[in-house]
Design a protein around this motif. Structure first.
Motif, short mmCIF file in Angstrom:
data_model
loop_
_atom_site.label_atom_id
_atom_site.label_comp_id
_atom_site.label_asym_id
_atom_site.label_seq_id
_atom_site.Cartn_x
_atom_site.Cartn_y
_atom_site.Cartn_z
N ALA A 142 34.77 -10.43 20.34
CA ALA A 142 35.61 -11.59 20.02
C ALA A 142 34.76 -12.85 19.98
O ALA A 142 33.83 -13.01 20.77
CB ALA A 142 36.71 -11.73 21.07
N THR A 171 35.24 -16.43 20.78
CA THR A 171 36.19 -17.31 21.48
C THR A 171 35.46 -18.55 21.95
O THR A 171 34.84 -18.55 23.02
CB THR A 171 36.81 -16.57 22.68
OG1 THR A 171 37.29 -15.30 22.26
CG2 THR A 171 37.95 -17.38 23.28
N SER A 189 38.77 -19.09 16.14
CA SER A 189 38.83 -17.97 17.09
C SER A 189 39.01 -16.67 16.32
O SER A 189 39.92 -16.56 15.49
CB SER A 189 40.00 -18.15 18.06
OG SER A 189 39.67 -19.09 19.05
N SER A 246 39.46 -12.64 16.93
CA SER A 246 39.73 -11.63 17.96
C SER A 246 38.74 -10.48 17.86
O SER A 246 38.10 -10.28 16.82
CB SER A 246 41.16 -11.07 17.79
OG SER A 246 42.10 -12.10 17.89
N SER A 247 38.63 -9.71 18.93
CA SER A 247 37.76 -8.54 18.89
C SER A 247 38.23 -7.58 17.81
O SER A 247 39.43 -7.51 17.50
CB SER A 247 37.75 -7.84 20.26
OG SER A 247 39.05 -7.44 20.60
N THR A 265 38.11 -7.70 14.76
CA THR A 265 38.84 -8.38 13.69
C THR A 265 37.87 -9.14 12.79
O THR A 265 36.88 -9.70 13.27
CB THR A 265 39.86 -9.38 14.29
OG1 THR A 265 40.82 -8.64 15.06
CG2 THR A 265 40.57 -10.17 13.21
N ARG A 310 28.32 -10.13 16.63
CA ARG A 310 29.53 -9.52 17.22
C ARG A 310 29.22 -8.32 18.10
O ARG A 310 30.01 -7.38 18.19
CB ARG A 310 30.51 -9.09 16.12
CG ARG A 310 30.71 -10.07 14.96
CD ARG A 310 31.70 -11.16 15.22
NE ARG A 310 32.97 -10.79 15.78
CZ ARG A 310 34.08 -10.52 15.10
NH1 ARG A 310 34.05 -10.53 13.79
NH2 ARG A 310 35.21 -10.26 15.72
N TRP A 332 31.67 -12.42 11.01
CA TRP A 332 32.99 -12.92 11.43
C TRP A 332 34.01 -12.72 10.32
O TRP A 332 35.21 -12.65 10.58
CB TRP A 332 32.91 -14.39 11.83
CG TRP A 332 32.47 -15.34 10.73
CD1 TRP A 332 31.21 -15.83 10.51
CD2 TRP A 332 33.30 -15.92 9.70
NE1 TRP A 332 31.20 -16.66 9.41
CE2 TRP A 332 32.47 -16.74 8.89
CE3 TRP A 332 34.66 -15.84 9.38
CZ2 TRP A 332 32.96 -17.45 7.78
CZ3 TRP A 332 35.15 -16.54 8.28
CH2 TRP A 332 34.30 -17.34 7.50
#
Ligand SMILES: [Zn+2]
Length: 456
Positions: free
Chosen positions: A93, A95, A121, A123-124, A126, A164, A180
């Motif tokens: 994620a 964040t 932001s 999310s993991s 994603t 990531r 991302w």
């Protein structure tokens, strides 16, 4: 034949593109915070079980309203889910908090200009895709590619933004990719788009949205746009071992001169690849196994089941014998139908033709039983209409066109009810070879399956 060039673009943000500054590497902005006593991969340690990737499509930059209906957005999500269903990588994620900040950098789909979103932001597991449309030059239908970034914060934070948690994506010779997300743009002027989950109604002058969306998402995921892809390019060919193994020809698969696509019209199993540079109007192309293999090679972890896999027909039973003047013979009572990609049957067509030793007296039809009944040209399975059929005679193929009510079981029942006969005792007695295939299941065809029939 009318061809339109699909994308390449990513040039704005590519390391080898016109504006490489947009792909800022973490170290250029590295501002180590005081609280850096964190191992680079610690964020990921809580994660161990694989789960499917989510591709979130963000329309905030679709200010030209290319996606002007929910149906269009739903269709795009369906295409994205074809990837999501197969990719099991764990993406950390992103964040932002405190001193750990970043800016996602990407091409604004509505303007073509570089744009940024601060402290997005993610999310993991994603990936975020900013989608929209504008008037693209010439015959270009779409452009897409992964975004760049700039980031400030701890070293573990910079690593998360950069890759990531995909450790293979680190260093000067990466073997993995952990973006991302990015942006995709579709042409808004001069293109007649077809939005359909199946190819029913796809006309010869229309561009298939599903195909272009699938292609662009492939670029988002690094096909032709990542260092781990580029590191497998050698002398105009792609050396990734999974791709080499899948390639229909021997050696390394041939790339387009841009080194970001397969060479034009490269096929896999007889189907044109999705990641070659162009698509004819009026045609749907989904990912072939070769396209998937390249994603595998550039670092994605894939489940073994291909959701877009082609349907297959088998006729494993013994060779049937037809006696001229006698009863029609069933071709194979143990025929099977498999549909591993669960492709829709609506609009697909089963075809049976005699390709060897056939003559004008040779006939193919379908009988009742196994749940199949007939009413005129309509076929029913367990009482429900599943489509229409027309008998084969001589060079005219036997055909069934399936409706939305057809199930995999119904198709198999049809295969088991196929019959061969001749309309005259003057027909020859050489063994016939029947070719049986199913066409246009969401654009996919089965390979033709051959079946011998003795004639006495
Ligand atoms: Zn492309």
């Amino acid at each position: 034949m009318s061809w339109k060039t699909l994308i390449e673009f990513w040039s704005q943000i590519s390391r080898c593109g016109a504006q490489p500054a947009q792909r800022m590497r973490a170290q250029r902005r590295l501002v180590t915070s005081e609280s850096v006593a964190v191992a680079p991969c610690e964020v990921l340690e809580a994660r161990s079980l694989p789960s499917a990737l989510s591709i979130v499509i963000d329309y905030r930059f679709d200010t030209n309203n290319f996606f002007d209906t929910q149906e269009k957005k739903d269709l795009f999500q369906q295409v994205a889910n074809l990837y999501a269903a197969r990719i099991t990588d764990n993406l950390g994620a992103i964040t932002p908090s405190g001193r750990n900040t970043w800016q996602a950098v990407f091409t604004d789909p509505a303007t073509g200009q570089s744009s940024t979103v601060s402290n997005l932001s993610v999310s993991s597991d994603t990936i975020i895709v900013f989608a929209g449309g504008r008037d693209l030059e010439g015959d270009t239908l779409g452009v897409g590619g992964p975004g760049g970034y700039s980031a400030q914060g701890s070293s573990s934070w910079l690593a998360i933004v950069d890759r990531r948690g995909q450790s293979g994506a680190a260093g000067s010779h990466p073997t993995d990719f952990g973006p991302w997300g990015g942006s995709i743009t579709f042409d808004t002027v001069g293109t007649s788009w077809f939005f359909g989950s199946t190819t029913v109604g796809l006309d010869g002058d229309e561009a298939d949205f599903v195909s272009v969306a699938m292609h662009e998402l492939g670029h988002i995921l690094g096909f032709g746009t990542s260092e781990s892809f580029d590191n497998l390019v050698l002398n105009g060919r792609f050396t990734g071992p999974k791709s080499v193994a899948e390639y229909d020809l021997t050696g390394n698969p041939l790339l387009d001169s841009d080194n970001s696509h397969w060479a034009n019209a490269v096929t896999d199993g007889g189907l044109e690849t999705a990641m070659d540079p162009a698509i004819p109007l009026g045609k749907r192309k989904l990912f072939t196994n070769l396209d998937w293999a390249a994603l595998d090679d550039l670092g994605w972890t894939l489940t073994s089941t291909n959701p877009a896999a082609s349907p297959t027909l088998t006729f494993p039973g013994s060779i049937p014998t037809f006696v001229r003047g006698g009863a029609r013979v069933v071709v194979d009572t143990s025929a099977t139908f498999s549909n591993p990609g669960n492709l829709t049957l609506k609009g697909s067509q089963l075809q049976v033709s005699t390709i060897m030793n056939g003559g004008k007296y040779d006939a193919v039809t379908i009988t009742t039983g196994n749940g199949i009944t007939k009413s005129g040209a309509t076929l029913k399975y367990n009482g429900v209409s599943i489509g229409t059929y027309s008998n084969g005679l001589g060079t005219l193929a036997f055909k069934i066109t399936f409706s939305s009510k057809a199930s995999n079981e119904a198709v198999e029942a049809c295969l088991r009810n196929l019959q061969f006969y001749t309309t005259s005792q003057q027909a020859g007695t050489l063994d016939r070879t029947l070719s049986i295939r199913i066409l246009n299941m969401n654009g996919q065809n089965s390979a033709p399956t051959l079946k011998t029939v003795h004639v006495l």
